[in-house]
Design a protein around this motif. Structure first.
Motif, PDB file in Angstrom:
ATOM      1  N   ILE A 136       0.757  -1.305  -0.084  1.00  0.00           N
ATOM      2  CA  ILE A 136      -0.107  -0.077   0.142  1.00  0.00           C
ATOM      3  C   ILE A 136       0.737   1.270  -0.072  1.00  0.00           C
ATOM      4  CG2 ILE A 136      -1.600   1.133   1.326  1.00  0.00           C
ATOM      5  CD1 ILE A 136      -2.776  -1.442   2.414  1.00  0.00           C
ATOM      6  N   VAL A 194       1.332   5.228  -2.542  1.00  0.00           N
ATOM      7  CA  VAL A 194       1.254   6.408  -1.716  1.00  0.00           C
ATOM      8  C   VAL A 194       2.708   7.247  -1.965  1.00  0.00           C
ATOM      9  CG1 VAL A 194       1.464   7.381   0.689  1.00  0.00           C
ATOM     10  CG2 VAL A 194      -0.225   5.293   0.180  1.00  0.00           C
ATOM     11  N   PHE A 234       2.553   4.375   7.520  1.00  0.00           N
ATOM     12  CA  PHE A 234       2.693   4.686   6.194  1.00  0.00           C
ATOM     13  C   PHE A 234       3.168   6.321   6.016  1.00  0.00           C
ATOM     14  CE2 PHE A 234      -0.984   1.802   6.090  1.00  0.00           C
ATOM     15  CZ  PHE A 234      -0.781   0.946   5.245  1.00  0.00           C
ATOM     16  N   VAL A 268      -5.926   6.809   6.922  1.00  0.00           N
ATOM     17  CA  VAL A 268      -5.803   5.434   7.128  1.00  0.00           C
ATOM     18  C   VAL A 268      -6.592   4.709   8.274  1.00  0.00           C
ATOM     19  CG1 VAL A 268      -4.534   3.289   6.736  1.00  0.00           C
ATOM     20  CG2 VAL A 268      -3.568   5.686   5.741  1.00  0.00           C
ATOM     21  N   ILE A 271      -4.610  12.331   0.983  1.00  0.00           N
ATOM     22  CA  ILE A 271      -4.494  11.017   0.709  1.00  0.00           C
ATOM     23  C   ILE A 271      -5.344  10.088   1.464  1.00  0.00           C
ATOM     24  CG2 ILE A 271      -3.462   8.838   0.498  1.00  0.00           C
ATOM     25  CD1 ILE A 271      -1.198  10.337  -1.101  1.00  0.00           C
ATOM     26  N   VAL A 300      -6.939   6.468   2.243  1.00  0.00           N
ATOM     27  CA  VAL A 300      -6.832   4.849   1.876  1.00  0.00           C
ATOM     28  C   VAL A 300      -7.970   4.177   2.437  1.00  0.00           C
ATOM     29  CG1 VAL A 300      -5.380   2.808   2.432  1.00  0.00           C
ATOM     30  CG2 VAL A 300      -4.327   5.307   1.789  1.00  0.00           C
ATOM     31  N   ASP A 344      -5.515   8.782  -8.446  1.00  0.00           N
ATOM     32  CA  ASP A 344      -6.073   7.805  -7.618  1.00  0.00           C
ATOM     33  C   ASP A 344      -5.280   6.580  -8.093  1.00  0.00           C
ATOM     34  OD1 ASP A 344      -7.726   6.086 -10.029  1.00  0.00           O
ATOM     35  OD2 ASP A 344      -7.876   8.237 -10.200  1.00  0.00           O
ATOM     36  N   GLU A 346      -4.543   2.002  -7.095  1.00  0.00           N
ATOM     37  CA  GLU A 346      -5.230   0.853  -6.234  1.00  0.00           C
ATOM     38  C   GLU A 346      -3.823  -0.045  -5.705  1.00  0.00           C
ATOM     39  OE1 GLU A 346      -5.409   0.858  -9.855  1.00  0.00           O
ATOM     40  OE2 GLU A 346      -7.396   2.077  -9.621  1.00  0.00           O
ATOM     41  N   ILE A 350      -7.709  -2.385  -1.976  1.00  0.00           N
ATOM     42  CA  ILE A 350      -7.449  -1.156  -1.432  1.00  0.00           C
ATOM     43  C   ILE A 350      -7.653   0.035  -2.517  1.00  0.00           C
ATOM     44  CG2 ILE A 350      -6.312   0.404  -0.139  1.00  0.00           C
ATOM     45  CD1 ILE A 350      -7.168  -1.824   1.525  1.00  0.00           C
ATOM     46  N   ILE A 385      -6.781   3.989  -3.289  1.00  0.00           N
ATOM     47  CA  ILE A 385      -5.857   5.138  -2.849  1.00  0.00           C
ATOM     48  C   ILE A 385      -6.186   6.311  -3.460  1.00  0.00           C
ATOM     49  CG2 ILE A 385      -3.388   5.889  -2.506  1.00  0.00           C
ATOM     50  CD1 ILE A 385      -2.760   2.749  -2.426  1.00  0.00           C
ATOM     51  N   GLU A 413      -5.918  10.591  -4.080  1.00  0.00           N
ATOM     52  CA  GLU A 413      -5.267  11.997  -3.609  1.00  0.00           C
ATOM     53  C   GLU A 413      -6.367  13.044  -4.117  1.00  0.00           C
ATOM     54  OE1 GLU A 413      -1.067  14.416  -4.129  1.00  0.00           O
ATOM     55  OE2 GLU A 413      -2.254  14.099  -6.082  1.00  0.00           O
TER      56      GLU A 413
END
Length: 256
Positions: free
Chosen positions: A24, A28, A49, A102, A129, A131, A172, A174, A207, A209, A211
Motif C-alpha cells: 500500500i 502512496v 505509512f 488510513v 490522501i 486509503v 488515484d 489501487e 484497496i 488510494i 489523492e
C-alpha cells in the motif's frame, strides 16, 4: 466502529502487516515522493505509512481517534501522537500541508464531518490522501486485516464524498491484488499479483488510494435556487424515478 489501537499495531508487526505496509505504501510514495520541509498530519492509524517521511518532513503528527485509542508514535523518537475527536481536530485552521487518512473514513461514524475538519486544518492548495477498502475487492470481505472491519467504498463513492467536502481529486491508484491469505506461497508471490492485477483487473483491487486537493473557492449558482453541494444520489435510483417521498431538510428560514 474503530478497532483498538493495540490490535492495529500488532497487525502491522506481523509478517502479513509488514507486507501490506509495503504494497500500500508504494503507490502512496509515488504520489508523494518528496514532502521535504512540509507538515504532515495522519488521521486514524496512518503511522506505518508516514514512516518514509520521518527524515524529510518538517513536522509529523499522528492523530488517533479517541474510540480507537492512542499509543506512542514513532517508537524510536519523541512522541508525535495526539488523541483526537475525529469531528473536532485540536489544530488551528490551515496548519498542515498534507493529510493522510488510513483506517479513518472506513471506521468513523461520520466521514463527511471528518473530511470537513481535514479541510479546515489543511492549508490552501494542500493535498490529502485517503486509503480505504475497495467494495469490489476481496480484502473488504476478509477478517485477516483491519480493512475487513470497516465501511468499504467504491471509487465513485469516494470521489463523490471528497467532492462534496470541497476537495478536487487529483490522482488515484489501487493496491492489494493478492487474495487475502496467510499462505507463505501467496505472500511470496505478492509482487507478481500486484503487477498482474494492475494490468488485467484493476477494478478488483483490495484497496483504493485517492489523492485530493483542497478547494478554497468554488462557483455557486447566481440564482441561488440550487446548491452544488447537494447530497449524493445513489446509482440504484434511475434518473427521473419518483420515490413518493419528500425529504425534510432545514432551510435558512428555519435557522433564523
Amino acid at each position: 466502529m474503530y478497532l483498538d489501537v493495540v490490535h492495529l499495531r500488532a497487525f502491522y508487526d506481523l509478517p502479513l502487516g509488514q507486507l501490506l505496509r509495503g504494497l500500500i505504501g508504494a503507490p502512496v510514495e509515488r504520489m508523494w515522493p518528496d514532502i521535504k520541509g512540509q507538515s504532515l498530519l495522519g488521521i486514524g492509524y496512518a503511522g506505518p505509512f508516514m514512516r518514509p517521511y520521518l527524515g524529510s518532513a518538517d513536522r509529523l503528527v499522528a492523530a488517533m481517534p479517541a474510540p480507537q485509542g492512542a499509543i506512542h508514535w514513532p517508537r524510536e523518537k519523541d512522541n508525535a501522537c495526539a488523541l483526537i475527536e475525529d469531528g473536532a481536530l485540536p489544530f488551528h485552521d490551515a496548519t498542515f500541508d498534507r493529510i493522510m487518512l488510513v483506517h479513518a473514513l472506513d471506521h468513523c461514524s461520520d466521514p463527511s464531518a471528518m473530511l470537513r475538519e481535514a479541510w479546515r486544518v489543511l492549508a490552501p492548495g494542500g493535498r490529502l490522501i485517503a486509503v480505504v477498502p475497495n467494495r469490489r475487492g476481496l480484502w473488504a470481505r476478509s477478517e485477516l486485516s483491519p480493512f475487513g472491519y470497516g465501511r468499504p467504498y467504491s471509487g465513485r463513492q469516494l470521489k463523490e464524498l471528497l467532492k462534496n467536502c470541497q476537495f478536487n481529486v487529483t490522482d488515484d491508484s489501487e493496491a492489494l491484488f493478492m487474495p487475502p491469505s496467510r499462505s507463505i506461497g501467496i505472500q511470496r508471490a505478492a509482487r507478481t499479483w500486484e503487477a498482474l492485477g494492475h494490468r488485467f483487473w484493476p477494478a478488483f483491487a483490495g484497496i483504493l488510494i485517492m489523492e485530493a486537493e483542497k478547494v478554497v473557492f468554488r462557483s455557486l449558482p447566481a440564482d441561488g435556487k440550487k446548491s452544488r453541494l447537494g447530497v449524493l444520489r445513489p446509482v440504484f435510483i434511475p434518473d427521473g424515478a419518483a420515490t413518493g417521498l419528500k425529504p425534510v431538510r432545514r432551510t435558512q428560514s428555519d435557522i433564523r
